[in-house]
Design a protein around this motif. Structure first.
Motif, PDB file in Angstrom:
ATOM      1  N   UNK A 122      19.742  29.348   7.883  1.00 44.68           N
ATOM      2  CA  UNK A 122      18.684  29.112   8.866  1.00 44.68           C
ATOM      3  C   UNK A 122      19.164  29.402  10.283  1.00 44.68           C
ATOM      4  N   UNK A 123      20.422  29.058  10.571  1.00 44.46           N
ATOM      5  CA  UNK A 123      20.982  29.308  11.904  1.00 44.46           C
ATOM      6  C   UNK A 123      21.077  30.798  12.193  1.00 44.46           C
ATOM      7  N   UNK A 124      21.421  31.589  11.176  1.00 50.06           N
ATOM      8  CA  UNK A 124      21.478  33.038  11.361  1.00 50.06           C
ATOM      9  C   UNK A 124      20.072  33.613  11.576  1.00 50.06           C
ATOM     10  N   UNK A 125      19.119  33.113  10.844  1.00 41.57           N
ATOM     11  CA  UNK A 125      17.733  33.559  11.044  1.00 41.57           C
ATOM     12  C   UNK A 125      17.248  33.215  12.454  1.00 41.57           C
ATOM     13  N   UNK A 126      17.561  32.003  12.870  1.00 41.67           N
ATOM     14  CA  UNK A 126      17.085  31.508  14.169  1.00 41.67           C
ATOM     15  C   UNK A 126      17.537  32.405  15.312  1.00 41.67           C
TER      16      UNK A 126
ATOM     17  N   UNK B  59      27.121  17.803  10.179  1.00 37.74           N
ATOM     18  CA  UNK B  59      26.634  16.588  10.836  1.00 37.74           C
ATOM     19  C   UNK B  59      25.121  16.433  10.671  1.00 37.74           C
ATOM     20  N   UNK B  60      24.413  17.542  10.713  1.00 35.02           N
ATOM     21  CA  UNK B  60      22.955  17.484  10.536  1.00 35.02           C
ATOM     22  C   UNK B  60      22.608  16.994   9.135  1.00 35.02           C
ATOM     23  N   UNK B  61      23.332  17.472   8.130  1.00 39.74           N
ATOM     24  CA  UNK B  61      23.085  17.038   6.759  1.00 39.74           C
ATOM     25  C   UNK B  61      23.444  15.564   6.577  1.00 39.74           C
ATOM     26  N   UNK B  62      24.535  15.129   7.197  1.00 36.67           N
ATOM     27  CA  UNK B  62      24.946  13.730   7.085  1.00 36.67           C
ATOM     28  C   UNK B  62      23.923  12.803   7.739  1.00 36.67           C
ATOM     29  N   UNK B  63      23.384  13.234   8.883  1.00 36.55           N
ATOM     30  CA  UNK B  63      22.369  12.407   9.546  1.00 36.55           C
ATOM     31  C   UNK B  63      21.087  12.341   8.720  1.00 36.55           C
ATOM     32  N   UNK B  64      20.682  13.463   8.135  1.00 36.79           N
ATOM     33  CA  UNK B  64      19.496  13.475   7.286  1.00 36.79           C
ATOM     34  C   UNK B  64      19.696  12.545   6.087  1.00 36.79           C
ATOM     35  N   UNK B  65      20.905  12.536   5.555  1.00 35.22           N
ATOM     36  CA  UNK B  65      21.217  11.649   4.429  1.00 35.22           C
ATOM     37  C   UNK B  65      21.034  10.188   4.830  1.00 35.22           C
TER      38      UNK B  65
ATOM     39  N   UNK C 114      20.049  24.549  13.734  1.00 38.67           N
ATOM     40  CA  UNK C 114      19.854  25.912  14.246  1.00 38.67           C
ATOM     41  C   UNK C 114      19.972  25.977  15.759  1.00 38.67           C
ATOM     42  N   UNK C 115      19.628  24.881  16.448  1.00 36.48           N
ATOM     43  CA  UNK C 115      19.706  24.878  17.908  1.00 36.48           C
ATOM     44  C   UNK C 115      21.080  24.472  18.417  1.00 36.48           C
ATOM     45  N   UNK C 116      21.978  24.095  17.511  1.00 33.53           N
ATOM     46  CA  UNK C 116      23.327  23.717  17.913  1.00 33.53           C
ATOM     47  C   UNK C 116      23.474  22.282  18.365  1.00 33.53           C
ATOM     48  N   UNK C 117      22.433  21.467  18.205  1.00 37.57           N
ATOM     49  CA  UNK C 117      22.558  20.056  18.570  1.00 37.57           C
ATOM     50  C   UNK C 117      23.599  19.366  17.692  1.00 37.57           C
ATOM     51  N   UNK C 118      23.685  19.794  16.426  1.00 35.65           N
ATOM     52  CA  UNK C 118      24.659  19.242  15.493  1.00 35.65           C
ATOM     53  C   UNK C 118      25.205  20.383  14.643  1.00 35.65           C
ATOM     54  N   UNK C 119      26.379  20.198  14.121  1.00 35.59           N
ATOM     55  CA  UNK C 119      26.913  21.157  13.162  1.00 35.59           C
ATOM     56  C   UNK C 119      26.116  21.023  11.868  1.00 35.59           C
ATOM     57  N   UNK C 120      26.130  22.035  11.007  1.00 34.87           N
ATOM     58  CA  UNK C 120      25.434  21.897   9.724  1.00 34.87           C
ATOM     59  C   UNK C 120      25.866  20.646   8.961  1.00 34.87           C
TER      60      UNK C 120
ATOM     61  N   UNK D 100      20.725  15.059  -0.288  1.00 39.96           N
ATOM     62  CA  UNK D 100      20.527  16.096   0.716  1.00 39.96           C
ATOM     63  C   UNK D 100      21.847  16.594   1.306  1.00 39.96           C
ATOM     64  N   UNK D 101      22.852  15.746   1.378  1.00 39.96           N
ATOM     65  CA  UNK D 101      24.143  16.142   1.954  1.00 39.96           C
ATOM     66  C   UNK D 101      24.981  16.825   0.866  1.00 39.96           C
ATOM     67  N   UNK D 102      24.721  18.119   0.674  1.00 36.15           N
ATOM     68  CA  UNK D 102      25.331  18.854  -0.430  1.00 36.15           C
ATOM     69  C   UNK D 102      25.770  20.235   0.040  1.00 36.15           C
ATOM     70  N   UNK D 103      26.616  20.915  -0.714  1.00 39.30           N
ATOM     71  CA  UNK D 103      26.999  22.285  -0.362  1.00 39.30           C
ATOM     72  C   UNK D 103      25.803  23.225  -0.280  1.00 39.30           C
ATOM     73  N   UNK D 104      24.814  23.005  -1.147  1.00 38.24           N
ATOM     74  CA  UNK D 104      23.621  23.852  -1.119  1.00 38.24           C
ATOM     75  C   UNK D 104      22.859  23.674   0.188  1.00 38.24           C
ATOM     76  N   UNK D 105      22.781  22.437   0.657  1.00 42.53           N
ATOM     77  CA  UNK D 105      22.105  22.183   1.932  1.00 42.53           C
ATOM     78  C   UNK D 105      22.861  22.834   3.084  1.00 42.53           C
ATOM     79  N   UNK D 106      24.171  22.727   3.079  1.00 42.31           N
ATOM     80  CA  UNK D 106      24.980  23.349   4.131  1.00 42.31           C
ATOM     81  C   UNK D 106      24.752  24.858   4.146  1.00 42.31           C
ATOM     82  N   UNK D 107      24.687  25.468   2.966  1.00 45.63           N
ATOM     83  CA  UNK D 107      24.399  26.906   2.891  1.00 45.63           C
ATOM     84  C   UNK D 107      23.042  27.216   3.502  1.00 45.63           C
TER      85      UNK D 107
END
Length: 441
Positions: free
Chosen positions: A247-251, A426-432, A418-424, A235-242
């Motif tokens: 998603x943040x722009x949509x939000x 950091x969010x991916x690393x936590x999900x990993x 998307x809410x800014x709680x974590x950077x993209x 999950x912690x990949x460049x594709x996930x970061x993209x």
């Protein structure tokens, strides 16, 4: 109990095996008895408890209850139907499985059967009988319900998910048609926001259906995946970061509050004209058509499949519901007979039609149900069982994939970013980290 019901009960329970096979099958709404027919003899004195999710379309529940009544009238077996909210189904099913007490049959979500397959009754004989009789099972729903080559449940239906939108808003935003790709979709939402029109809204909360459907589409449309084919967490990949940045722009274009939305919220917001673009089942259209005051809204509603990303394909999750029989049931044969009855054509066709395109068939023969051509709005939902991708992609389904979904690892990752709680990143690393707890167990 009347004498008539008692006689039917005796016939079906097969105190005389020949009667149970030849006459009982006809009483259970089946085609005339044939060599390939499956003959199930319920236990004497059986009664059943069934727990299902609360319906969003009244016709679904009405038809299911009517079919259940027919089963009771034919067999004398009383069936109690209980309902739970969508969010409560998963934890309560897990408790029932592990405690060994509760309903005989339960409707569960996605790969829930993979969390406790040893607690579920093997229904392979019934599944193969139904598959052979009704054109076979769609691969996606089948994969959720099977474990090591055996069926531990029967896929009931796929709840299709599609973009639902106001045609007038899309036109006012400067678009002749709804965008078919992710870049165009973002441009549409930005244009709606920029022109001060009623905005879009997608669930970032713990919605079993809408939250998971949206999060998985975001990930897959950008080429990301939770795990690879071997089950290694990727999950912690460049594709996930993209995907997270997209998603943040949509939000930024969304109406307020979507980070706490559950499965009911976007329906309510759309019907109240608080939002103009959502991803939802056909239930929102059904609810609008029921209310004469919303006739103008109905005329302005349209649906389409979710926009295509880098893959160039329609990649959507869709929630699948499966009926499981717990091994602790005192009446396993009665439970199997009940499900057999409910899947036979007179009952299943009536239920699918009454569900108004909300419940897409899990058996291929029912794709011919007339509901799918009754309204152009239903078109994106008609092939949900055929096109869905399972949540464990690209790895195998099992306790790990089920656990990651039940823990909302992917949904939380997007909500945090998307809410800014974590950077993209950091969010991916936590999900990993969270996913590895399941896949390394």
């Amino acid at each position: 109990m009347t004498k008539l019901n008692l006689t039917r009960r005796q016939v079906v329970r097969g105190t005389a095996g020949l009667a149970a096979g030849a006459v009982g099958s006809r009483l259970l709404g089946m085609k005339p008895a044939a060599a390939q027919d499956l003959k199930i003899t319920p236990e004497e004195g059986a009664s059943l408890r069934v727990t299902r999710w609360s319906p969003f379309v009244a016709g679904d529940e009405t038809a299911w209850l009517a079919n259940t009544k027919k089963f009771t009238e034919a067999t004398g077996i009383e069936v109690r139907i209980d309902k739970e909210s969508w969010e409560d189904i998963r934890p309560k099913a897990a408790v029932a499985a592990n405690v060994g007490s509760g309903p005989d049959i339960m409707w569960v979500w996605f790969d829930d059967p993979q969390q406790y397959p040893d607690k579920l009754l093997d229904v392979t004989d019934l599944a193969e009988y139904l598959g052979n009789k009704y054109g076979g099972w769609y691969d996606g729903p089948k994969s959720y319900a099977t474990r090591e080559g055996k069926f531990v449940g029967l896929p009931i239906a796929t709840i299709g998910n599609a973009m639902v939108y106001r045609k007038s808003i899309v036109e006012k935003a400067g678009f002749k048609e709804f965008p078919k790709d992710t870049e165009g979709f973002l441009a549409l939402c930005q244009a709606i926001k920029g022109k001060g029109l009623t905005g879009a809204g997608f669930t970032h909360g713990h919605g079993v259906g809408d939250g998971n459907n949206y999060a998985h589409w975001l990930l897959w449309s950008h080429g990301g995946q939770m795990v690879d084919e071997s089950g290694k967490v990727t999950i912690n990949s460049p594709e996930t970061i993209d995907a997270l940045k997209y998603a943040a722009e949509l939000y930024k274009t969304f109406v307020p509050g979507t980070e706490s939305w559950l499965d009911v919220n976007n329906n309510r917001a759309f019907l109240a004209n608080q939002v103009s673009v959502i991803a939802n089942g056909v239930s929102v259209y059904y609810a609008a058509r029921k209310d004469p005051a919303l006739a103008e809204l109905v005329a302005d509603m349209a649906s389409t499949n979710l926009p295509v990303g880098k893959s160039g394909k329609d990649i959507e999750l869709h929630q699948v519901t499966t009926a499981v029989i717990f091994k602790y049931s005192k009446y396993p044969n009665a439970a199997k007979a009940y499900l057999q009855f409910m899947f036979e054509q007179p009952q299943m066709d009536a239920w699918i039609e009454s569900s108004s395109a909300y419940c897409c068939q899990a058996l291929k023969s029912y794709a011919s149900n007339k509901i799918w051509t009754a309204d152009p709005f239903f078109a994106p939902y008609s092939k949900a069982s055929d096109t869905l991708r399972t949540n464990g992609y690209a790895g195998p389904l099992g306790p790990a994939s089920a656990g990651v979904m039940a823990d909302y690892v992917l949904v939380d990752m997007f909500a945090e970013a998307v809410t800014g709680q974590r950077s993209p990143e950091d969010a991916a690393a936590r999900a990993e980290q969270r996913a590895k707890r399941y896949y390394s167990a």
